[in-house]
Design a protein around this motif. Structure first.
Motif, short mmCIF file in Angstrom:
data_model
loop_
_atom_site.label_atom_id
_atom_site.label_comp_id
_atom_site.label_asym_id
_atom_site.label_seq_id
_atom_site.Cartn_x
_atom_site.Cartn_y
_atom_site.Cartn_z
N LEU A 141 0.75 -1.22 -0.05
CA LEU A 141 0.03 -0.10 0.16
C LEU A 141 0.89 1.37 -0.04
CD1 LEU A 141 -2.74 1.23 0.08
CD2 LEU A 141 -3.01 1.17 2.51
N ILE A 189 -5.14 3.60 -8.01
CA ILE A 189 -6.09 4.72 -7.28
C ILE A 189 -5.18 5.15 -6.06
CG2 ILE A 189 -7.05 2.68 -6.24
CD1 ILE A 189 -8.65 6.31 -6.37
N ARG A 190 -5.26 6.61 -5.98
CA ARG A 190 -4.51 7.10 -4.68
C ARG A 190 -5.77 7.88 -4.35
NH1 ARG A 190 0.96 9.80 -5.43
NH2 ARG A 190 1.50 7.64 -4.70
N PRO A 191 -6.18 7.59 -3.07
CA PRO A 191 -7.48 8.33 -2.56
C PRO A 191 -6.99 9.72 -2.22
CG PRO A 191 -6.62 6.81 -1.02
CD PRO A 191 -5.89 6.38 -2.26
N HIS A 224 -7.50 9.84 -8.84
CA HIS A 224 -7.61 10.25 -7.60
C HIS A 224 -8.80 10.62 -7.11
CE1 HIS A 224 -5.10 12.07 -4.21
NE2 HIS A 224 -5.36 13.31 -4.43
N MET A 257 -7.82 5.85 3.27
CA MET A 257 -8.70 4.68 2.94
C MET A 257 -9.47 4.23 4.13
SD MET A 257 -7.65 3.50 -0.23
CE MET A 257 -8.33 1.69 -0.10
N LEU A 300 -15.15 6.80 -7.18
CA LEU A 300 -14.20 6.17 -7.78
C LEU A 300 -14.59 5.64 -9.02
CD1 LEU A 300 -12.91 4.41 -4.61
CD2 LEU A 300 -12.29 6.54 -5.59
N VAL A 319 -12.58 -0.37 -4.41
CA VAL A 319 -11.35 -0.34 -5.33
C VAL A 319 -11.05 -1.88 -5.64
CG1 VAL A 319 -10.11 1.42 -4.55
CG2 VAL A 319 -9.71 -0.75 -3.40
N ALA A 362 -13.78 1.89 1.08
CA ALA A 362 -12.67 2.40 -0.09
C ALA A 362 -11.94 1.14 -0.41
CB ALA A 362 -11.97 3.18 0.20
N HIS A 363 -11.70 0.30 0.56
CA HIS A 363 -11.02 -0.91 0.11
C HIS A 363 -12.11 -2.04 -0.79
CE1 HIS A 363 -7.05 -0.81 1.92
NE2 HIS A 363 -7.70 -0.40 3.04
N THR A 379 -6.07 -0.79 -7.78
CA THR A 379 -4.96 -1.17 -6.77
C THR A 379 -4.69 0.23 -6.13
OG1 THR A 379 -4.11 -2.94 -8.18
CG2 THR A 379 -2.62 -1.86 -6.42
N PRO A 380 -4.84 0.29 -4.87
CA PRO A 380 -4.62 1.75 -4.24
C PRO A 380 -3.01 1.66 -3.84
CG PRO A 380 -5.59 -0.19 -2.36
CD PRO A 380 -5.57 -0.57 -3.99
#
Length: 243
Positions: free
Chosen positions: A41, A143-145, A106, A150, A125, A158, A154-155, A164-165
């Motif tokens: 991560l 993805i970068r939140p 993002h 997170m 997203l 995605v 969110a998990h 993939t974060p």
């Protein structure tokens, strides 16, 4: 006590536990803990490589200047784009991709996912993913939140969206009004390590006006420092994370 009242009482009693479950992954925003216990991560990859990433674009005023500098230095990067900004500058999104850079998302709006429920999280997203996918002809993978926050929702989102974060191991604190090329360079160098992921910003849409100039001014020195350390610099796709 009626059945309806009992249900309401039970629901209210469960709210703190549900809120805690929703917010539990926020602990990953604490950089030292994330770097130690959540290396994937955090964006830790090949030890001889630094992943260069930019958030909050695309911005018509600033992003082209970053693209020109990266082209001059023959360096590619990963750009995490806001869906709302990409919608305003679709040609610039294609220009980033045409230059060989990697594009992730993002989110649509730069709001912390902590204040959003599961449906709002997924919708935000998915909207960004679908727009960028339509512009590029292929769906983004990364993805970068916003704010690196997170949540449980969110998990789940995605994973269902095929994303993939990736967060970061170091940054330049380049979003503030007091940022200068020197301060950005010093902040980056304090935590720069092989295998790390560097967060910078090519846009000031959520930062102090003009703060991107400090980032642009610091970038050549950062790239030089990586070269002196024998580190290759490139996008996350070359970082050994997704294999």
């Amino acid at each position: 006590m009626t059945a309806a009242r009992a249900l309401r009482t039970a629901a209210l009693a469960a709210l703190p536990a549900l809120a805690a479950a929703h917010a539990a992954p926020v602990i990953s925003t604490f950089g030292p803990l994330r770097n130690r216990s959540m290396p994937r991560l955090a964006g830790q990859g090949r030890s001889d490589h630094l992943a260069l990433t930019f958030d909050d674009g695309p911005a018509p005023l600033s992003t082209p200047l970053f693209l020109a500098l990266l082209a001059e230095r023959r360096v590619r990067a990963t750009f995490f784009l806001l869906g709302g900004e990409a919608e305003r500058s679709p040609g610039l999104v294609r220009e980033i991709a045409a230059a060989g850079h990697e594009i992730g998302i993002h989110g649509w709006r730069h709001l912390p996912l902590l204040v959003r429920g599961p449906r709002a999280t997924r919708d935000d997203l998915a909207r960004a993913r679908d727009l960028v996918g339509d512009l590029l002809g292929r769906p983004p993978q990364l993805i970068r939140p916003p704010y690196g926050v997170m949540t449980t929702a969110a998990h789940v989102a995605v994973r269902r969206l095929g994303l993939t974060p990736v967060l970061w191991t170091c940054w330049g604190e380049d979003w503030t009004a007091r940022a200068t090329p020197g301060s950005v360079h010093r902040t980056v160098m304090a935590d720069l390590r092989g295998g790390g992921t560097l967060l910078l910003h090519d846009s000031d849409c959520t930062s102090a006006p003009g703060s991107w100039r400090a980032t642009l001014g610091a970038l050549p020195r950062i790239l030089d420092a990586c070269g002196e350390r024998g580190l290759g610099v490139g996008p996350l796709r070359d970082h050994g994370l997704l294999g």
